[in-house]
Structure formats: C-alpha cells, structure tokens
Write a protein that holds these residues in place. Structure first.
Motif, PDB file in Angstrom:
ATOM      1  N   SER A  27     -14.125  -6.844   2.854  1.00  0.00           N
ATOM      2  CA  SER A  27     -12.768  -6.861   3.660  1.00  0.00           C
ATOM      3  C   SER A  27     -11.860  -7.452   2.606  1.00  0.00           C
ATOM      4  O   SER A  27     -10.604  -6.713   2.377  1.00  0.00           O
ATOM      5  N   GLU A  28     -12.120  -8.337   2.051  1.00  0.00           N
ATOM      6  CA  GLU A  28     -11.139  -9.198   0.894  1.00  0.00           C
ATOM      7  C   GLU A  28     -11.022  -8.062  -0.119  1.00  0.00           C
ATOM      8  O   GLU A  28      -9.846  -8.059  -0.640  1.00  0.00           O
ATOM      9  N   LEU A  29     -12.095  -7.536  -0.637  1.00  0.00           N
ATOM     10  CA  LEU A  29     -11.742  -6.638  -1.678  1.00  0.00           C
ATOM     11  C   LEU A  29     -10.918  -5.387  -1.397  1.00  0.00           C
ATOM     12  O   LEU A  29     -10.054  -5.108  -2.130  1.00  0.00           O
ATOM     13  N   LYS A  30     -11.154  -4.992  -0.073  1.00  0.00           N
ATOM     14  CA  LYS A  30     -10.161  -3.733   0.012  1.00  0.00           C
ATOM     15  C   LYS A  30      -8.650  -4.261   0.344  1.00  0.00           C
ATOM     16  O   LYS A  30      -8.045  -3.194  -0.162  1.00  0.00           O
ATOM     17  N   ASN A  31      -8.423  -5.491   0.826  1.00  0.00           N
ATOM     18  CA  ASN A  31      -7.113  -6.037   0.644  1.00  0.00           C
ATOM     19  C   ASN A  31      -6.586  -6.011  -0.570  1.00  0.00           C
ATOM     20  O   ASN A  31      -5.215  -5.752  -0.686  1.00  0.00           O
ATOM     21  N   SER A  32      -7.442  -6.833  -1.274  1.00  0.00           N
ATOM     22  CA  SER A  32      -7.063  -6.639  -2.761  1.00  0.00           C
ATOM     23  C   SER A  32      -6.659  -5.734  -3.534  1.00  0.00           C
ATOM     24  O   SER A  32      -5.653  -5.622  -4.308  1.00  0.00           O
ATOM     25  N   LEU A  33      -7.510  -4.475  -3.404  1.00  0.00           N
ATOM     26  CA  LEU A  33      -7.316  -3.235  -4.047  1.00  0.00           C
ATOM     27  C   LEU A  33      -5.906  -2.744  -3.393  1.00  0.00           C
ATOM     28  O   LEU A  33      -5.251  -2.260  -4.478  1.00  0.00           O
ATOM     29  N   ALA A  34      -5.884  -2.651  -2.310  1.00  0.00           N
ATOM     30  CA  ALA A  34      -4.420  -2.168  -1.850  1.00  0.00           C
ATOM     31  C   ALA A  34      -3.439  -3.036  -2.356  1.00  0.00           C
ATOM     32  O   ALA A  34      -2.159  -2.462  -2.801  1.00  0.00           O
ATOM     33  N   GLY A  35      -3.496  -4.221  -2.459  1.00  0.00           N
ATOM     34  CA  GLY A  35      -2.247  -5.174  -3.015  1.00  0.00           C
ATOM     35  C   GLY A  35      -1.902  -4.709  -4.444  1.00  0.00           C
ATOM     36  O   GLY A  35      -1.017  -4.555  -4.969  1.00  0.00           O
ATOM     37  N   ALA A  36      -3.283  -4.645  -5.046  1.00  0.00           N
ATOM     38  CA  ALA A  36      -3.179  -4.386  -6.482  1.00  0.00           C
ATOM     39  C   ALA A  36      -2.485  -3.161  -6.940  1.00  0.00           C
ATOM     40  O   ALA A  36      -1.760  -3.066  -8.024  1.00  0.00           O
ATOM     41  N   SER A  37      -2.678  -2.207  -6.150  1.00  0.00           N
ATOM     42  CA  SER A  37      -2.318  -0.691  -6.218  1.00  0.00           C
ATOM     43  C   SER A  37      -0.731  -0.838  -6.116  1.00  0.00           C
ATOM     44  O   SER A  37       0.160  -0.203  -6.776  1.00  0.00           O
ATOM     45  N   GLY A  38      -0.402  -1.690  -4.796  1.00  0.00           N
ATOM     46  CA  GLY A  38       1.088  -1.680  -4.568  1.00  0.00           C
ATOM     47  C   GLY A  38       1.876  -2.235  -5.870  1.00  0.00           C
ATOM     48  O   GLY A  38       3.009  -2.081  -6.068  1.00  0.00           O
ATOM     49  N   GLU A  39       1.298  -3.370  -6.595  1.00  0.00           N
ATOM     50  CA  GLU A  39       1.927  -3.874  -7.491  1.00  0.00           C
ATOM     51  C   GLU A  39       1.921  -3.300  -8.798  1.00  0.00           C
ATOM     52  O   GLU A  39       2.915  -3.208  -9.573  1.00  0.00           O
ATOM     53  N   GLN A  40       0.899  -2.594  -8.928  1.00  0.00           N
ATOM     54  CA  GLN A  40       1.011  -1.661 -10.122  1.00  0.00           C
ATOM     55  C   GLN A  40       1.959  -0.643  -9.825  1.00  0.00           C
ATOM     56  O   GLN A  40       2.772  -0.302 -10.919  1.00  0.00           O
ATOM     57  N   ARG A  41       2.338  -0.046  -8.784  1.00  0.00           N
ATOM     58  CA  ARG A  41       3.159   1.056  -8.751  1.00  0.00           C
ATOM     59  C   ARG A  41       4.503   0.387  -8.843  1.00  0.00           C
ATOM     60  O   ARG A  41       5.566   1.194  -9.330  1.00  0.00           O
ATOM     61  N   VAL A 137      16.376 -19.160  -9.337  1.00  0.00           N
ATOM     62  CA  VAL A 137      15.502 -18.022  -9.000  1.00  0.00           C
ATOM     63  C   VAL A 137      15.795 -17.404  -7.913  1.00  0.00           C
ATOM     64  O   VAL A 137      15.797 -17.864  -6.752  1.00  0.00           O
ATOM     65  N   GLN A 138      15.869 -15.902  -7.985  1.00  0.00           N
ATOM     66  CA  GLN A 138      15.892 -15.133  -6.828  1.00  0.00           C
ATOM     67  C   GLN A 138      14.643 -14.680  -6.213  1.00  0.00           C
ATOM     68  O   GLN A 138      13.553 -14.890  -6.864  1.00  0.00           O
ATOM     69  N   GLY A 139      14.782 -13.741  -4.981  1.00  0.00           N
ATOM     70  CA  GLY A 139      13.521 -13.383  -4.549  1.00  0.00           C
ATOM     71  C   GLY A 139      13.648 -12.311  -3.854  1.00  0.00           C
ATOM     72  O   GLY A 139      14.850 -12.116  -2.964  1.00  0.00           O
ATOM     73  N   VAL A 140      12.745 -11.419  -3.603  1.00  0.00           N
ATOM     74  CA  VAL A 140      12.785 -10.142  -2.740  1.00  0.00           C
ATOM     75  C   VAL A 140      11.417  -9.752  -2.276  1.00  0.00           C
ATOM     76  O   VAL A 140      10.492  -9.761  -2.913  1.00  0.00           O
ATOM     77  N   ILE A 141      11.496  -9.326  -1.110  1.00  0.00           N
ATOM     78  CA  ILE A 141      10.010  -8.735  -0.652  1.00  0.00           C
ATOM     79  C   ILE A 141      10.169  -7.470  -0.702  1.00  0.00           C
ATOM     80  O   ILE A 141      11.072  -6.662  -0.189  1.00  0.00           O
ATOM     81  N   VAL A 142       8.971  -6.694  -1.130  1.00  0.00           N
ATOM     82  CA  VAL A 142       9.064  -5.294  -1.837  1.00  0.00           C
ATOM     83  C   VAL A 142       8.209  -4.546  -0.866  1.00  0.00           C
ATOM     84  O   VAL A 142       6.865  -5.048  -0.833  1.00  0.00           O
ATOM     85  N   LEU A 143       8.527  -3.602  -0.071  1.00  0.00           N
ATOM     86  CA  LEU A 143       7.713  -2.678   0.731  1.00  0.00           C
ATOM     87  C   LEU A 143       7.101  -1.551  -0.237  1.00  0.00           C
ATOM     88  O   LEU A 143       7.921  -0.597  -0.509  1.00  0.00           O
ATOM     89  N   ALA A 144       5.874  -1.667  -0.725  1.00  0.00           N
ATOM     90  CA  ALA A 144       5.427  -0.672  -1.671  1.00  0.00           C
ATOM     91  C   ALA A 144       4.723   0.675  -0.934  1.00  0.00           C
ATOM     92  O   ALA A 144       4.697   1.632  -1.405  1.00  0.00           O
TER      93      ALA A 144
END
Length: 312
Positions: A27-41, A137-144
C-alpha cells in the motif's frame, strides 16, 4: 527514484506473502509511486514551459534539517528572484481544507477519508527551507491530477492545478535579483544523505531473515537463480546472466548498509562454494580491512535501472 521508493520495491519483491507488513508495504509503495509520478510530471512540465529570466534550478526530494528531524520537500525551485517549495499532490476526489482546525479530508465516490494536511506539510517545509537558507521562501500546493478538485481552500497557501503552475510561478518574479542561485543550490546539494533504512525496516519489522534470499530472476521476479556453468540460470523461464548478483548486492547495501559479512554473503547469493563466492565478490564487494567483512561498491543507478524496467 529515491532510496525510500527503492526500498519499498525491494521489500515488495522479497517479502513473503505471509509477512505481517506485506500489505502495508504494498500500500505504501502504491502511494509512493503515485506521488513520484506526480512529481515527475510537475518537474517535466516546468522544465518545458516555465518562462523565467535566467536559470531556474529544480531540486527534488530534498530533506532539510528541522528541529529534531527533517522536513521533506517534493520539489524546490531556486531562482534569482524567488525560492519556492512545491508540495505536489497526485490525488483524486474533492478536497476540504479545514481553516479552523487545520485538518484535511477528501471525498472519493462518496467516501470521506481523513488525511495528512498538505498545508501543514507545506508550512513545515517552507519554515525549514527559509531557516536553513536564511532567505524568504514561497510555497504552493500543486494538484498533479486533473481528477482532483478543491471545495474548501486552505488559508495560508495557494492551491493551483498543474496546468496553471508555470503561470503562477512566473507571477512570483519581481524583476529584482535577490539571491545567488548557485550558492543556495550548492548549500542544498551538500546536505548529507538521509539515512532512513533503519527506522523504516524497524517500523515494518523487516530483518535479513524475513526476506526471500538469493539472486532474483528479473523475468519471473518471484524465484531465485542458480549459479551453474559460470552464469546465473532460471529453471522456470530460462533466463541467464553473468552479473545478476550485482543487483542483489545493491539491494542489500540500500537496506542494511554497504558492509557485508562474508558468512551472510553465502546466504544472500545462495552459493556454497567459497571460490565461486570470491569470484562473484572480487570486484563488486572486495574484502575490507576487517577480517571476514566485505565492502559493497554502491551503485544506486543499477537499482534504478533494474526497477525502472519493472515499474514503467
């Protein structure tokens, strides 16, 4: 792929189905893969479309010392006119930011799910980055994901869709050179590597003996290879290779460290002949100054290439 993601891939492949943490690891790996995909995009889009004067430096998976621990940053943009932390969320559903109690939940298919508040995560990361670098430092939440929608917005930080992100960041530029980007980036890049493995293994109760040992067949992925006629052979699919053990050594180094006890090496690779073992380890894990110990020559790129072919 960072070390955390690689560790999850190794555990998912080597933990037996009956292990108490197998489900949690998957389950943790599935979430991590989704997060990594969003960060890569996100990183790919910004490198392709962001229009700023001068150089923009992108740093991913940054861990900055903060109080008694560290703050993890998905993406950090360093530019001469501003520095910005990007908290990337690759999630679906309707998002609700509670601006009174600073809690967060989403609704997916009518189900309400409480989750960690992205605004709180971002705030911690911004404070850590600002304190470490000594600059605002600025900050923004990004919806991938385009399948995510904000119903109740956060109070202190903007939330923007991935498509609009380049325009949002361009608006932060003020025409003044405020920062030495090379100096800031160098300070971040020289941070010591984060050692997460001991805590992560302990949390999931993963030990050397709880893993399936041996050199994994990269085709079958669930069985180990046999060393015969000077090469690794799979009795199931017919795969063979002379250097398949190198991935196994890198897996061990990531999880348990680069020092390898010779007695464990026999079990790790699944060989019994000491001369075979010495030949296999001669270049990849030479003998150290300590008797009975070897030092694995670390090569994370080998692991990234191996798992990159599996998790395309």
């Amino acid at each position: 792929m960072n070390d955390f993601l690689l560790a999850g891939m190794i555990a998912a492949e080597r933990l037996p189905a009956a292990h108490e943490s197998k489900t949690a690891v998957l389950s943790e790996l599935k979430n991590s893969l989704a997060g990594a995909s969003g960060e890569q995009r996100t990183a790919s889009l910004l490198k392709r479309e962001l229009d700023l004067p001068g150089e923009a430096i992108f740093l991913s998976d940054v861990h900055i010392p903060y109080k008694d621990g560290a703050a993890q940053i998905d993406l950090l943009l360093v530019h001469k006119e501003f520095v910005c932390v990007l908290e990337v969320k690759n999630m679906i559903g309707e998002f609700y930011f509670d601006t009174v109690n600073f809690q967060f939940h989403r609704v997916v298919d009518g189900r309400r799910e409480g989750m960690r508040n992205p605004e709180a995560q971002l705030h911690r990361a911004v404070r850590a980055a600002s304190g470490f670098l000594g600059v605002p430092v600025q900050g923004v939440i990004v919806l991938a994901s385009r399948s995510g929608k904000v119903v109740e917005a956060p109070k202190h930080y903007p939330v923007v869709s991935l498509d609009y992100l380049p325009f949002h960041l361009e608006q932060l530029a003020n025409g003044l050179k405020l920062f030495d980007t090379a100096a800031l980036a160098s300070k971040l890049e020289n941070l010591p590597a984060r050692n997460f493995s001991h805590h992560w293994l302990e949390r999931h109760n993963i030990t050397f003996d709880s893993l399936r040992l041996g050199v994994t067949c990269p085709t079958c992925r669930t069985c180990s290879l046999d060393w015969q006629e000077r090469k690794w052979n799979c009795g199931v699919c017919g795969f063979y290779s002379r250097g398949a053990h190198e991935v196994t050594l890198q897996e061990y180094a990531l999880l348990f460290g680069s020092e390898l006890d010779t007695r464990l090496a026999y079990r790790l690779l699944g060989v019994k002949n000491k001369y075979v073992l010495y030949r296999l380890l001669e270049k990849t894990a030479p003998q150290s100054e300590v008797r009975g110990k070897r030092q694995i020559v670390e090569n994370r790129e080998l692991l990234r290439d191996y798992f990159g072919r599996i998790y395309r």
